[in-house]
Structures are given as structure tokens and as C-alpha cells.
Design an enzyme around this catalytic site. Structure first.
Site, PDB file in Angstrom:
ATOM      1  N   GLY B  33      -3.564  10.532  16.696  1.00  0.00           N
ATOM      2  CA  GLY B  33      -3.495   9.387  15.797  1.00  0.00           C
ATOM      3  C   GLY B  33      -4.795   9.356  15.019  1.00  0.00           C
ATOM      4  N   ARG B  75      -9.363  19.492  14.597  1.00  0.00           N
ATOM      5  CA  ARG B  75      -8.089  19.372  13.859  1.00  0.00           C
ATOM      6  C   ARG B  75      -8.410  19.234  12.369  1.00  0.00           C
ATOM      7  NH1 ARG B  75      -3.435  15.750  16.258  1.00  0.00           N
ATOM      8  NH2 ARG B  75      -2.236  17.223  15.016  1.00  0.00           N
ATOM      9  N   ASP B 222      -2.417  10.229   7.925  1.00  0.00           N
ATOM     10  CA  ASP B 222      -3.526  11.023   8.440  1.00  0.00           C
ATOM     11  C   ASP B 222      -4.590  11.244   7.381  1.00  0.00           C
ATOM     12  OD1 ASP B 222      -1.089  11.758  10.228  1.00  0.00           O
ATOM     13  OD2 ASP B 222      -2.903  12.214  11.363  1.00  0.00           O
ATOM     14  N   LYS B 232       2.531  12.644   9.556  1.00  0.00           N
ATOM     15  CA  LYS B 232       3.352  13.445  10.463  1.00  0.00           C
ATOM     16  C   LYS B 232       4.535  14.075   9.733  1.00  0.00           C
ATOM     17  CE  LYS B 232       2.761  14.172  13.835  1.00  0.00           C
ATOM     18  NZ  LYS B 232       2.037  15.446  14.122  1.00  0.00           N
TER      19      LYS B 232
END
Lengths: 326, 326
Positions: B33, B75, B222, B232
Site C-alpha cells: 500500500g 519497489r 500508487d 493496482k
């Protein structure tokens, strides 16, 4: 029949002795795919006819009506099921002679339906292959190959024919939740054929289309009315994304899938059980107590379809009159 | 941290002693998240600062740069990660005094980021709840609740606030393949809150929107650039279907998710490993030898967004200048 619920782990054939077993197999998706369901139902009627062939004609027809009623209730969406049952029942009623002769006519009609579906698949392959260019990557949804038809396929048929013609064609297969027919069956068939296939989750279809990975989309159909294409849930989203990114969206289906006499264009969308979503491979993945909505199909407006690939050639939605004899 | 990979089966906390463990936890999605990832990375830097607080200031800053580099690689898509690291590093560089004082400043800044995210979540809840009417069914994608943030949520915050205000609000949660954050985490959080939730597969979002089941769509993000919302994978398809059916599509995100200085609007979309798709609950569901394309996010053009629900209120895409300070 091949037991599709066991693939890709086990390749097994199952035999059925009566129409009730066939209806249960359709309901349990041992056999699935609109054309395959239609042919299976016809074979179910052939079993019922054969079992009652020594009975008087009136009694035989009565038994066939009961069998037809049970088979009609097996699944609600695929038009091919109702089309095949209606066709076999019409032949039974029109047949002359005694029970044995009527039963023979029913068996013959069921065999004819299966043979015609195979021929239609190959014609769909020929017509659709003309739309595929050398080097194309084609996105498809669910399984529309040999397993979904009697042989060869609907949406997979043009891909197979194009590959057989020497065109370099690659496939992106969506996994197709909840039952994963894309992940389990489409990849299985294409690996067997030696046609390159890449698997994505259903949600990634938009990204694949937006980033130029896909030159054509070809899907099958469970029922085509004047307004909608009923097909595996998720198809509508792919159609929207294809249209938003100027990628042609085609539907491949034999004439047995077209329900054009349906003026209301209403289609009953099957809702299947929650466990298809809450459990995967026997394991619960969702907390207990969560309600599920599990429609097996969705409705894509025909305006989003650039062409219907049929055994009679490629038809555009506003030329449905060309299919008016169906 | 709560180990999110164990939910909904086991609720366990895990502790980390150094930034490397934090980076591994981010990569392995123990924490996930966008806002939660940002706060976690800040805490990783706090651990690095604390471990090196007795070193000279220059050496401490050097160690922090190394830690920042490792955390940045955990990430690639969520902007909050880079935003939080940049902010903590800026504070470290600007801090006066010796190593101990710099380390204390870093710890303080990390705590402040976490606290601000909690406050932002509640402000997002207030702003977004005004958009929700009594009786609305809201569709959401992935998990955007307490687990995805430091507390309360982004897209779930307006739903929670509306429910707390006494509005009857129901949720449709998409399961969110491949990692099933909707099926596993969103349902878990909403069950806990007593907010009615119905689970669907990702492909069914179009059908739910088309049949009038959904009054609003709210998703998280994001990264938000001037052109795109990275969120997502599957979000773009939902946005297209919401727009095609005149259902408002909102994106809820704190200012730490906005990357508006990015003129090119390029976003690196993370591709994760094939096993997320080929295996479920440890069992292989796809035949061996099938290649997989597994983008974790997709890009939704901001034109498809009716409003961005932020801690500063609801902003429309062509008023991004209101966020220009970010």
C-alpha cells in the site's frame, strides 16, 4: 467426453449412459464452451432416444420432451444449448415411422450437429485468419479452442489457421477468473499446438492493450442477440479497453450462437456458486462470512464489436440481416 | 508491522532491526500500500540513523545514503516511497549538530511522516464522505484500508467516515488478482468494521457497473502524475467501465502520492514474478512452460477521474495547479 475439470493435471475421458448424466456434466462444467454444450445436449437427447427406441412413437416423444426439459435447465446462458435441443426435437417430431426410426433420426441429427460444428470451426478459422497479419499478437479471453467446441475452436480457430498458413502469430491469454479456463485450458491447447502464448491476469488486459502489445482481440461468445454479446465475465472490460485503444475487437462464433429472433435481447446471466471465488485448489482464500456475487458472463454491446467471425464470413453488427435466416 | 502476507489466516506482528530487513519486507509485500510503504521506508531510515548515531555526522550521512539507495530499490512504482525517502534525507542533511542530533532528527521526521499520513487519511475520509450518499454501493479495487496506509485508509477512508456518519454504505470489493488483496485484506477490514461487503472477481466489475449495482467507484493510487494514475493492475479497466456507464470514478490519495513535478509523466510499472500467477496457495494451476507477463500496476489517464480525494479536499484533474506545491 474429455473431463475438463481435471485439466491441465489429468487428461481423462468420461462416458455417459443417459441424458441425466450429460445434464449433470454440463452443469458441473465437465464439458463447457457454448458449441460443445450444444453438441453435448444433442448427444444427451440421442442417448434418451436410443434408450426408448423400442417404445411407441408417442411415448418416445414424451420421453424426449422430459430429457429436453432437464437438459435445458443445465445452464441458462449459452444459446447453443437451446438451439441444439430445439433442432433435435424438431427433427424428432417431423420424423416418420415407428420409435426405432424416430430414434435413428434423433441420433443422426445429433451427429450432424457435432459434424457441422467442426466444419463451422474450420470455416471460422479460414474467415478469421484473413484478419490476422504476420507478427500479430492476439489477446483472447477464456477458452475457445477444441475443448470449448467439438473440435478446433471459435476464437482460437483463426489463430490456429493463421499459424498453419505460416503467419507468425502469438497469443496473450487472460487467466479468466474464477474458473481459470484461460490459465488451465487455453495455455494447455496452445502449448500443444506450439503457438507462443503469454498468460496475464484478467486485470492486466487494459495495460497490455494500452501499451501496444496487442494488435487484435478475438473472443468467443455464449449468445449473440441484436444488442449484446453474452460471453465469459470480463469480456465487456476487454471490449472497452480495445475500443479505447483502437485495437480491433472481434467475436468468433458459429451461427448456433446467434439468438437474433430474441427481440428483447434479454439474456439470462448465470450466477454460479460462491465457492468458485472463495476457494482455490480446495483452499479457502476469503474470510468466512463474506458474500459473493459470481456472474459467469457479462454483456458487451454489439457497437463495441468490429466484426463477428462466423462460418459464413465476417459480419459487422449493422449487417445482422445477413444472419437473419438463423 | 503486521505481516500482511499471512492475512486473513494469521494476524501476526513482525519486528525489524535494520533497514535491510525493512527493504526486504517492502519487496516481499509484508507491508504494502503506497502510504504504508512510504512510512515503512522512513522507519527503515530511522533504524539506519539510530544504528549509526554514534558515528561522525559525515559518516552517518554516508550510511543513510546507502540505506536510502537500498530502500529505493525495494519497489519502483509507489511515489510515496521516493517521497518519504527524499523527505527524510533532506531533513538529515539540513540537521545541525553531531551524529546523535542528526539521528534524532531522522527519527523525528520518520515519526512525523507516519503521523501526517494518519491525519491525511482522516481528512481524506472527511472530504470523500461528502461524495457518498445514503444507500450508495461503492466499488473499490485492491486494499486501501488501514493495512495499506498507516491507519484508516485512502479509498476506504471515505467509506468508513460515511458509515461513521450514519450513512448506509455498502461495498463491492474486487478480489484483485494476482495477490488477492481485495479478497483477503479488504473483506477482512470491512468485516471487522461491520460495513457490508460483497466480493467479485476483477472481470465482473464491468457487469456490476453496467447493471446499476454501483453508485460510485473509489480507488487508491500508487503514483499520480499530470497524465496518469498508476494504481493496482485492473484499475484502468474499472475506470473505463465507470466512465462508459456514467458512474463517478474517484481516486483517493494523500499528497505524498502526487508526483506532479514529473514532466514526462513516465512511471516505471513493476513487473513481479510469474509464480504470483502460476501458483495459488502453493499449488501450480498453469501448465509448465507457459510464460507470464505480470505487471503489478496499470496507468489510468487522469481524464477518466472525476475527482481526486486528498487531505486538501477534492480536486479535479484540470485543477492540478492546486496541488502544485507538492
Amino acid at each position: 467426453m474429455i473431463d475438463q475439470t481435471q485439466l491441465p493435471y489429468h487428461f481423462t475421458y468420461v462416458n455417459f449412459k443417459n441424458y441425466r448424466q450429460v445434464a449433470t456434466a454440463i452443469k458441473g462444467m465437465v464439458v463447457r464452451g457454448a458449441p460443445a454444450i450444444g453438441a453435448a445436449a444433442a448427444m444427451g437427447l440421442a442417448l434418451a432416444a436410443n434408450a426408448n427406441r423400442k417404445k411407441p412413437k408417442a411415448r418416445l416423444l414424451q420421453e424426449l420432451e422430459i430429457a429436453a426439459g432437464v437438459l435445458r435447465l443445465s445452464r441458462p446462458t449459452a444459446w447453443n444449448l437451446f438451439w441444439a435441443i430445439d433442432r433435435v426435437m424438431r427433427r424428432a417430431k417431423e420424423a416418420s415411422g415407428d420409435g426405432t426410426e424416430v430414434a435413428a433420426a434423433v441420433v443422426e441429427e445429433a451427429m450432424k450437429i457435432a459434424e457441422e460444428e467442426v466444419a463451422a470451426s474450420h470455416s471460422i478459422g479460414e474467415a478469421g485468419a484473413r484478419l490476422i497479419e504476420d507478427g500479430d499478437q492476439v489477446l483472447t479471453h477464456c477458452n475457445t479452442g477444441t475443448l470449448a467446441t467439438v473440435s478446433y475452436g471459435t476464437a482460437l480457430a483463426p489463430i490456429r489457421t493463421a499459424a498453419a498458413q505460416g503467419k507468425k502469430v502469438k497469443v496473450i491469454a487472460t487467466e479468466t477468473r474464477p474458473r481459470l479456463q484461460g490459465a488451465k485450458l487455453t495455455t494447455y491447447e496452445l502449448l500443444h499446438d506450439g503457438i507462443p502464448v503469454t498468460l496475464i491476469v484478467d486485470g492486466a488486459a487494459g495495460y497490455a492493450l494500452k501499451t501496444g502489445m496487442v494488435q487484435k482481440v478475438i473472443v468467443g461468445a455464449d449468445r449473440i442477440t441484436k444488442k449484446y454479446v453474452a460471453n465469459k465475465v470480463g469480456t465487456y472490460l476487454i471490449a472497452l479497453a480495445a475500443n479505447a485503444n483502437n485495437v480491433p475487437f472481434y467475436v468468433a462464433a458459429p451461427s448456433s450462437t446467434f439468438d437474433l429472433r430474441n427481440e428483447s435481447s434479454d439474456v439470462k446471466i448465470e450466477e454460479r456458486n460462491a465457492q468458485e471465488i472463495t476457494h482455490i485448489a480446495g483452499k479457502r482464500i476469503v474470510p468466512r462470512g463474506v458474500p459473493v456475487f459470481n456472474p459467469a458472463f457479462d454483456l458487451t454491446p454489439v457497437e463495441l464489436v468490429q466484426g463477428f467471425i462466423t462460418e459464413r464470413g465476417v459480419i459487422v453488427p449493422d449487417r445482422f440481416d445477413a444472419m437473419s435466416l438463423l
